[in-house]
Scaffold this active site. Structure first.
Site, PDB file in Angstrom:
ATOM      1  N   GLU A 109     -32.083 -34.218  -0.840  1.00 34.85           N
ATOM      2  CA  GLU A 109     -33.512 -34.357  -1.145  1.00 34.85           C
ATOM      3  C   GLU A 109     -34.364 -33.453  -0.268  1.00 34.85           C
ATOM      4  OE1 GLU A 109     -33.293 -39.125  -2.224  1.00 34.85           O
ATOM      5  OE2 GLU A 109     -33.354 -38.478  -0.153  1.00 34.85           O
ATOM      6  N   ASP A 167     -32.513 -46.904  -1.904  1.00 34.05           N
ATOM      7  CA  ASP A 167     -33.437 -45.779  -1.779  1.00 34.05           C
ATOM      8  C   ASP A 167     -33.102 -44.628  -2.719  1.00 34.05           C
ATOM      9  OD1 ASP A 167     -31.122 -44.957  -0.596  1.00 34.05           O
ATOM     10  OD2 ASP A 167     -31.989 -44.385   1.320  1.00 34.05           O
TER      11      ASP A 167
HETATM   12  P1  NAD Z   1     -23.933 -46.022   7.116  1.00 31.75           P
HETATM   13  O1  NAD Z   1     -23.017 -45.566   6.040  1.00 31.75           O
HETATM   14  O2  NAD Z   1     -23.769 -45.456   8.494  1.00 31.75           O
HETATM   15  O3  NAD Z   1     -23.877 -47.624   7.253  1.00 31.75           O
HETATM   16  C1  NAD Z   1     -23.904 -48.464   6.148  1.00 31.75           C
HETATM   17  C2  NAD Z   1     -23.119 -49.740   6.470  1.00 31.75           C
HETATM   18  O4  NAD Z   1     -23.241 -50.648   5.366  1.00 31.75           O
HETATM   19  C3  NAD Z   1     -21.621 -49.510   6.683  1.00 31.75           C
HETATM   20  O5  NAD Z   1     -21.229 -49.968   7.954  1.00 31.75           O
HETATM   21  C4  NAD Z   1     -20.971 -50.317   5.543  1.00 31.75           C
HETATM   22  O6  NAD Z   1     -19.723 -50.886   5.923  1.00 31.75           O
HETATM   23  C5  NAD Z   1     -22.032 -51.375   5.267  1.00 31.75           C
HETATM   24  N1  NAD Z   1     -21.959 -52.006   3.959  1.00 31.75           N
HETATM   25  C6  NAD Z   1     -21.808 -51.422   2.741  1.00 31.75           C
HETATM   26  N2  NAD Z   1     -21.813 -52.362   1.774  1.00 31.75           N
HETATM   27  C7  NAD Z   1     -22.022 -53.548   2.391  1.00 31.75           C
HETATM   28  C8  NAD Z   1     -22.167 -54.885   1.916  1.00 31.75           C
HETATM   29  N3  NAD Z   1     -22.097 -55.180   0.619  1.00 31.75           N
HETATM   30  N4  NAD Z   1     -22.366 -55.871   2.821  1.00 31.75           N
HETATM   31  C9  NAD Z   1     -22.421 -55.592   4.152  1.00 31.75           C
HETATM   32  N5  NAD Z   1     -22.292 -54.344   4.645  1.00 31.75           N
HETATM   33  C10 NAD Z   1     -22.102 -53.341   3.780  1.00 31.75           C
HETATM   34  O7  NAD Z   1     -25.410 -45.734   6.589  1.00 31.75           O
HETATM   35  P2  NAD Z   1     -26.758 -45.672   7.438  1.00 31.75           P
HETATM   36  O8  NAD Z   1     -27.051 -44.283   7.886  1.00 31.75           O
HETATM   37  O9  NAD Z   1     -26.772 -46.774   8.430  1.00 31.75           O
HETATM   38  O10 NAD Z   1     -27.815 -45.978   6.274  1.00 31.75           O
HETATM   39  C11 NAD Z   1     -27.913 -47.281   5.733  1.00 31.75           C
HETATM   40  C12 NAD Z   1     -28.733 -47.212   4.456  1.00 31.75           C
HETATM   41  O11 NAD Z   1     -30.088 -46.909   4.779  1.00 31.75           O
HETATM   42  C13 NAD Z   1     -28.262 -46.119   3.499  1.00 31.75           C
HETATM   43  O12 NAD Z   1     -28.250 -46.641   2.185  1.00 31.75           O
HETATM   44  C14 NAD Z   1     -29.325 -45.032   3.633  1.00 31.75           C
HETATM   45  O13 NAD Z   1     -29.471 -44.277   2.451  1.00 31.75           O
HETATM   46  C15 NAD Z   1     -30.547 -45.866   3.936  1.00 31.75           C
HETATM   47  N6  NAD Z   1     -31.628 -45.193   4.651  1.00 31.75           N
HETATM   48  C16 NAD Z   1     -32.900 -45.482   4.270  1.00 31.75           C
HETATM   49  C17 NAD Z   1     -33.958 -44.920   4.939  1.00 31.75           C
HETATM   50  C18 NAD Z   1     -35.355 -45.292   4.542  1.00 31.75           C
HETATM   51  O14 NAD Z   1     -36.316 -44.672   5.003  1.00 31.75           O
HETATM   52  N7  NAD Z   1     -35.529 -46.289   3.706  1.00 31.75           N
HETATM   53  C19 NAD Z   1     -33.749 -44.020   5.996  1.00 31.75           C
HETATM   54  C20 NAD Z   1     -32.437 -43.760   6.375  1.00 31.75           C
HETATM   55  C21 NAD Z   1     -31.362 -44.360   5.706  1.00 31.75           C
END
Ligand code: NAD
Length: 343
Positions: A56, A227
């Site tokens: 993005e 997101d």
């Molecule tokens: P990451 O991959 O490092 O961590 C995600 C975690 O979620 C993993 O540890 C995984 O095991 C766990 N997980 C997946 N499915 C699950 C479930 N059903 N139940 C419990 N745990 C589960 O990702 P990250 O960098 O920590 O990002 C997390 C999320 O936040 C991503 O979806 C990312 O796109 C989003 N994000 C949003 C923003 C925002 O501004 N809204 C900013 C950054 C990241």
């Protein structure tokens, strides 16, 4: 010359300044920019989707300064040894279009997302909140926890992740910082007794990491993992019960939890709550929900904060990013004299 904050300097700056100080400072910058929301050029981010993830571009400008962030979201990355989210970003002068700052933004995005979540929760969560449930213990999780301690004094965390190693990492990183951490056995166990629920999972699916039956009156939900089109975390019934707050509706309606709802589903724009023209929480029993997707103005604020904060330090270098001939019309002159004759 353009100022450049690489990974090494970002780490030096973040560890020297301290993440909570940075998040606190960023909240101030975010508030300032949300207050002047109407003065920004705004557009939903430009997304290139593939089956594995999304890349993005997120641009915005206040007519003096322009910013963009390049960011990816690939939930399958950790299983392949890569991070789910990485990013870099740029500030530029609008008057001549020259870039003034180029920065690492993988760490900066985690800090800005935590600062945004914390700023919003300070408006919407019950002020007597003490306990946060966290579903998802990946890259963003510790930053979120620090944000909520900075803004609301939350020090009790109940964490659940389908990956036990991620929960252990979370405890290892945060317990020494004075948090009281409970490793839960399920999402239901995590949210039991919590005042705030943060969902920060990554899965390229219409997932249901939080079901409606687990949501009690008065809770604030900080939903950051839904997101992207086809990527959500909450059972739709939660949205019917909650008051939903969003960043920029044209982007959130496509990418956020509310993609599950009708196009005219009622939401409140957060900047109006910050300005005071719309109410935040209006009763103790109200369920408030921040349907966070991440918007360009938040990256603008984060980059602006970084620029100002490193200005008085050595945590940047000057790089020669823009070709600048002495005569601005003689660009060829920079290479012409060096070109072999007849080649
Ligand atoms: P990451 O991959 O490092 O961590 C995600 C975690 O979620 C993993 O540890 C995984 O095991 C766990 N997980 C997946 N499915 C699950 C479930 N059903 N139940 C419990 N745990 C589960 O990702 P990250 O960098 O920590 O990002 C997390 C999320 O936040 C991503 O979806 C990312 O796109 C989003 N994000 C949003 C923003 C925002 O501004 N809204 C900013 C950054 C990241």
């Amino acid at each position: 010359m353009t100022r450049f904050v690489d990974v090494r300097n970002m780490v030096r700056w973040a560890t020297t300044t301290g993440p909570e100080t940075i998040i606190g400072g960023m909240i101030g910058y975010l508030r300032d920019d949300f207050r002047r929301w109407e003065s920004f050029d705004k557009t939903a981010r430009v997304a290139n989707h593939t089956p594995l993830g999304v890349i993005e571009l997120m641009p915005t400008s206040d007519h003096e300064t322009y910013a963009f962030k390049y960011v990816n979201g690939h939930p399958s990355n950790p299983a392949r040894g890569f991070q789910t989210v990485t990013a870099f970003g740029v500030l530029a002068d609008v008057h001549n279009g020259y870039p003034t700052l180029l920065a690492e933004m993988t760490l900066l995005t985690a800090l800005r997302t935590a600062a945004t979540s914390a700023m919003v929760a300070a408006e919407l969560a019950r002020p007597d909140s003490t306990t946060m449930a966290m579903i998802g213990a990946g890259s963003q999780a510790e930053f979120q926890a620090l944000g909520f301690r900075t803004a609301l004094g939350i020090h009790r965390l109940r964490v659940w992740d389908t990956d036990p190693e991620a929960m252990e990492k979370f405890r290892r990183n945060l317990a020494p910082l004075g948090f009281e951490i409970t490793i839960a056995t399920s999402a239901a166990d995590a949210v039991a007794g919590a005042d705030i629920i943060t969902t920060c999972t990554a899965d390229k699916a219409l997932a249901t990491v939080l079901i409606c039956d687990l949501v009690v009156p008065g809770v604030h939900i900080n939903a950051i993992g839904g997101d992207c089109p086809g990527k959500t975390e909450l059972e739709a019934a939660i949205l019917e019960r909650a008051s939903v707050f969003v960043e920029y509706p044209p982007q959130t309606r496509v990418e956020g939890e509310i993609q599950q709802m009708a196009p005219d589903f009622p939401v409140t724009e957060l900047w109006k709550v910050i300005v005071g023209t719309e109410p935040g929480r209006t009763s103790r029993d109200q369920i408030t929900l921040f349907d966070s997707v991440g918007f360009a103005i938040e990256d603008f604020s984060a980059l602006r904060y970084l620029r100002d904060s490193v200005a008085r330090t050595e945590f940047f270098e000057e790089i020669d990013l823009v070709a600048a001939p002495e005569n601005p019309k003689d660009l060829f002159g920079m290479i012409g004299a060096l070109s072999p004759v007849g080649s």
